[in-house]
Design a protein around this motif. Sequence first.
Motif, short mmCIF file in Angstrom:
data_model
loop_
_atom_site.label_atom_id
_atom_site.label_comp_id
_atom_site.label_asym_id
_atom_site.label_seq_id
_atom_site.Cartn_x
_atom_site.Cartn_y
_atom_site.Cartn_z
N MET A 87 96.84 -41.42 -38.43
CA MET A 87 95.77 -41.59 -37.45
C MET A 87 95.15 -42.95 -37.63
O MET A 87 94.03 -43.10 -38.04
CB MET A 87 94.73 -40.49 -37.63
CG MET A 87 93.79 -40.40 -36.46
SD MET A 87 92.64 -39.06 -36.65
CE MET A 87 91.59 -39.69 -37.94
N GLU A 88 95.91 -43.99 -37.33
CA GLU A 88 95.42 -45.32 -37.58
C GLU A 88 94.80 -45.94 -36.35
O GLU A 88 94.33 -47.06 -36.42
CB GLU A 88 96.56 -46.20 -38.09
CG GLU A 88 97.29 -45.64 -39.29
CD GLU A 88 96.53 -45.80 -40.57
OE1 GLU A 88 96.27 -44.79 -41.24
OE2 GLU A 88 96.17 -46.90 -40.91
N CYS A 92 105.92 -41.80 -39.54
CA CYS A 92 105.17 -42.26 -40.70
C CYS A 92 105.58 -41.44 -41.92
O CYS A 92 105.82 -40.24 -41.82
CB CYS A 92 103.67 -42.09 -40.43
SG CYS A 92 102.67 -42.71 -41.78
N ASN A 142 101.86 -39.32 -45.02
CA ASN A 142 101.33 -37.96 -45.23
C ASN A 142 99.87 -37.91 -45.67
O ASN A 142 99.51 -37.23 -46.63
CB ASN A 142 102.20 -37.20 -46.24
CG ASN A 142 103.57 -36.93 -45.66
OD1 ASN A 142 103.70 -36.47 -44.53
ND2 ASN A 142 104.61 -37.26 -46.41
N TYR A 165 94.83 -35.52 -43.53
CA TYR A 165 94.12 -35.17 -42.29
C TYR A 165 94.95 -35.42 -41.03
O TYR A 165 94.48 -35.17 -39.93
CB TYR A 165 92.81 -35.99 -42.18
CG TYR A 165 93.06 -37.48 -42.31
CD1 TYR A 165 93.46 -38.23 -41.22
CD2 TYR A 165 92.93 -38.13 -43.54
CE1 TYR A 165 93.71 -39.57 -41.34
CE2 TYR A 165 93.18 -39.47 -43.66
CZ TYR A 165 93.56 -40.18 -42.56
OH TYR A 165 93.84 -41.52 -42.68
N CYS A 166 96.18 -35.92 -41.18
CA CYS A 166 96.88 -36.51 -40.03
C CYS A 166 98.10 -35.69 -39.61
O CYS A 166 98.88 -35.25 -40.45
CB CYS A 166 97.30 -37.93 -40.39
SG CYS A 166 98.10 -38.78 -39.04
N VAL A 219 100.44 -37.02 -37.54
CA VAL A 219 101.52 -37.91 -37.07
C VAL A 219 102.86 -37.65 -37.77
O VAL A 219 103.90 -37.58 -37.10
CB VAL A 219 101.09 -39.39 -37.19
CG1 VAL A 219 102.27 -40.33 -37.04
CG2 VAL A 219 100.05 -39.70 -36.12
N PRO A 220 102.88 -37.49 -39.11
CA PRO A 220 104.20 -37.24 -39.73
C PRO A 220 104.88 -35.98 -39.18
O PRO A 220 106.10 -35.90 -39.14
CB PRO A 220 103.87 -37.10 -41.22
CG PRO A 220 102.60 -37.89 -41.39
CD PRO A 220 101.83 -37.65 -40.12
N GLN A 225 102.92 -46.98 -36.71
CA GLN A 225 101.86 -46.21 -37.38
C GLN A 225 101.42 -46.92 -38.65
O GLN A 225 100.23 -46.96 -38.96
CB GLN A 225 102.35 -44.80 -37.72
CG GLN A 225 102.81 -43.99 -36.51
CD GLN A 225 101.68 -43.69 -35.54
OE1 GLN A 225 100.52 -43.80 -35.88
NE2 GLN A 225 102.04 -43.33 -34.33
N THR A 226 102.38 -47.45 -39.40
CA THR A 226 102.07 -48.35 -40.52
C THR A 226 102.94 -49.57 -40.26
O THR A 226 104.02 -49.73 -40.84
CB THR A 226 102.40 -47.70 -41.88
OG1 THR A 226 103.76 -47.30 -41.88
CG2 THR A 226 101.55 -46.48 -42.13
N HIS A 286 98.95 -50.95 -43.04
CA HIS A 286 98.47 -50.03 -44.07
C HIS A 286 98.16 -50.84 -45.33
O HIS A 286 99.00 -51.63 -45.77
CB HIS A 286 99.54 -48.98 -44.37
CG HIS A 286 99.04 -47.84 -45.19
ND1 HIS A 286 98.73 -47.97 -46.52
CD2 HIS A 286 98.76 -46.55 -44.87
CE1 HIS A 286 98.29 -46.80 -46.99
NE2 HIS A 286 98.30 -45.92 -46.00
S1 SF4 Z 1 99.26 -43.69 -42.48
FE1 SF4 Z 1 100.55 -42.19 -41.37
S2 SF4 Z 1 99.84 -40.19 -42.09
FE2 SF4 Z 1 98.26 -41.69 -42.66
S3 SF4 Z 1 96.81 -41.70 -40.95
FE3 SF4 Z 1 98.29 -43.32 -40.50
S4 SF4 Z 1 99.86 -42.32 -39.25
FE4 SF4 Z 1 98.69 -40.68 -40.23
#
Ligand code: SF4
Length: 476
Positions: free
Chosen positions: A1-2, A182, A185, A188-189, A191-192, A226-227, A263
């Motif tokens: 959740m970036e 991503c 892990n 709270y997210c 996305v993975p 995402q990262t 990240h």
């Molecule tokens: S780094 Fe990956 S798992 Fe963590 S918040 Fe961003 S998208 Fe979600």
Amino acid sequence: MENSGELVHIGRPKRSKVRREPNPKRASRGKGVYIHTFGCQMNVYDSEKLALLLESDFETLDSPEDADLILVNTCSIREKAEHKLYSLVGGFKNLKERNPDLLIGVGGCVAQQEGKNILSRSPLVDFVFGTHNLSEVPNLVARAQSGVTGQVAVEYRDEWEELPLAGKGGRASTFVSISRGCNKNCTYCVVPTTRGPEVSRPVAEILQEIRLAAIRGVREVTLLGQTVNSYGLDLLPRMKFSELLELVAEIEGIERIRFTSPHPQEIRSDFFEILENNPKVCKHIHMPMQSGSDPVLKAMNRNYRMKKFYSIVEGVRAACPEVAISTDIIVGFPGESDSDFEATLEAMERIRFDSSYSFAFSERPGTKAAEFTNQLPLEVRKERLARLQALQDQHTQEKLDSWLGRETEVLVDGFMKSAPQRVQGRNSQNILIHFDSEYDDLGPGVFVSGRITRASRYTLHAERIRQGVSNEVPSR
Ligand code: SF4
């Protein structure tokens, strides 16, 4: 959740009531598709790809009333994602009654998580497609048109999905996805779960997409992942994110490169070097901090600590003193104590972010943090968020005020909503800048130097000093 989640439409947004009669202006045209997009830039990018996939059969519409096909691209990062989906689709009921041939497809992260449940919960939905299945949409539509019902395509793919490259002309900037999924892990997210493990896009395809965009007049590209800075770690041979930035910078016509979101764990010395040495890399970093407290970072499974985060901020500012730094912060995470929250405020005072997206923690189904037993009361979460946002507003205003009287280069990207004859754009620091006078010779894709005359909330105002690099969008 970036990234922040906002409601976005492909095409010009319109909030109009559902009309009862077909629009006569559309009666003579071919079929139309309306794409409603929730969520982050990644979803906006995916929706643009959907429009391109369908463009030989469907004109993209700004509103749903006259559509033959409605696609809803969902996001599960923000609160009440499912509720928003079903309430939106429910609003299309009278359109379906008026036009029984109207098809409704649901895609994106909620579709990936819920799959066929969506069909059982909403009989208005004709088919469901996941985050790895965009290229299947034309076939899903064709089969639905021929009467096939209940189609669900939510299988993951290991390889990068091939999608059309070329976007629309006439715009100054564009998004380009460089990786998907991503591996981090964070607790709270989702996305993975919804986007799968991280897969880097082949470099040749990225560069080809950007070259085509440049030919169509794009001057600024935002690389999405995402990262984003772990790009290339899964490629053979491996490639560094900074090497990709260098290659993008070589593309003729591209004058600015942005990326979101890096990240902190993946930032290394080459990142500082390219920020310092490559003038095309914008002086803006959006780097999610999430919390200023080490115990909370640990509970979030954010695998860096504040010592590292501070050293990155120092490194970025040493490499590029004029850099703007923005961030994401979650307050009220399960178990966040008063002193944890104070540590976040202290971090904000120390770093003084230019801006931030901040959220009160809310449980996302399917995440570990939703199962934590030490959830905080909602009032505590809200009260902390209000305190944090008040502090950020103060810092943001200080940063904006510091621009008064200074000169800055702006890439014009469109016209002001409140005064459509005046242009607006962004500087390298990604600050929105309005020009207070009308300039007939300025339009999207033009670089112009402005002197900052005024700072209002979140926006700077400028007068033109001179036109910069002449990069007008070619007419076509
Ligand atoms: S780094 Fe990956 S798992 Fe963590 S918040 Fe961003 S998208 Fe979600």
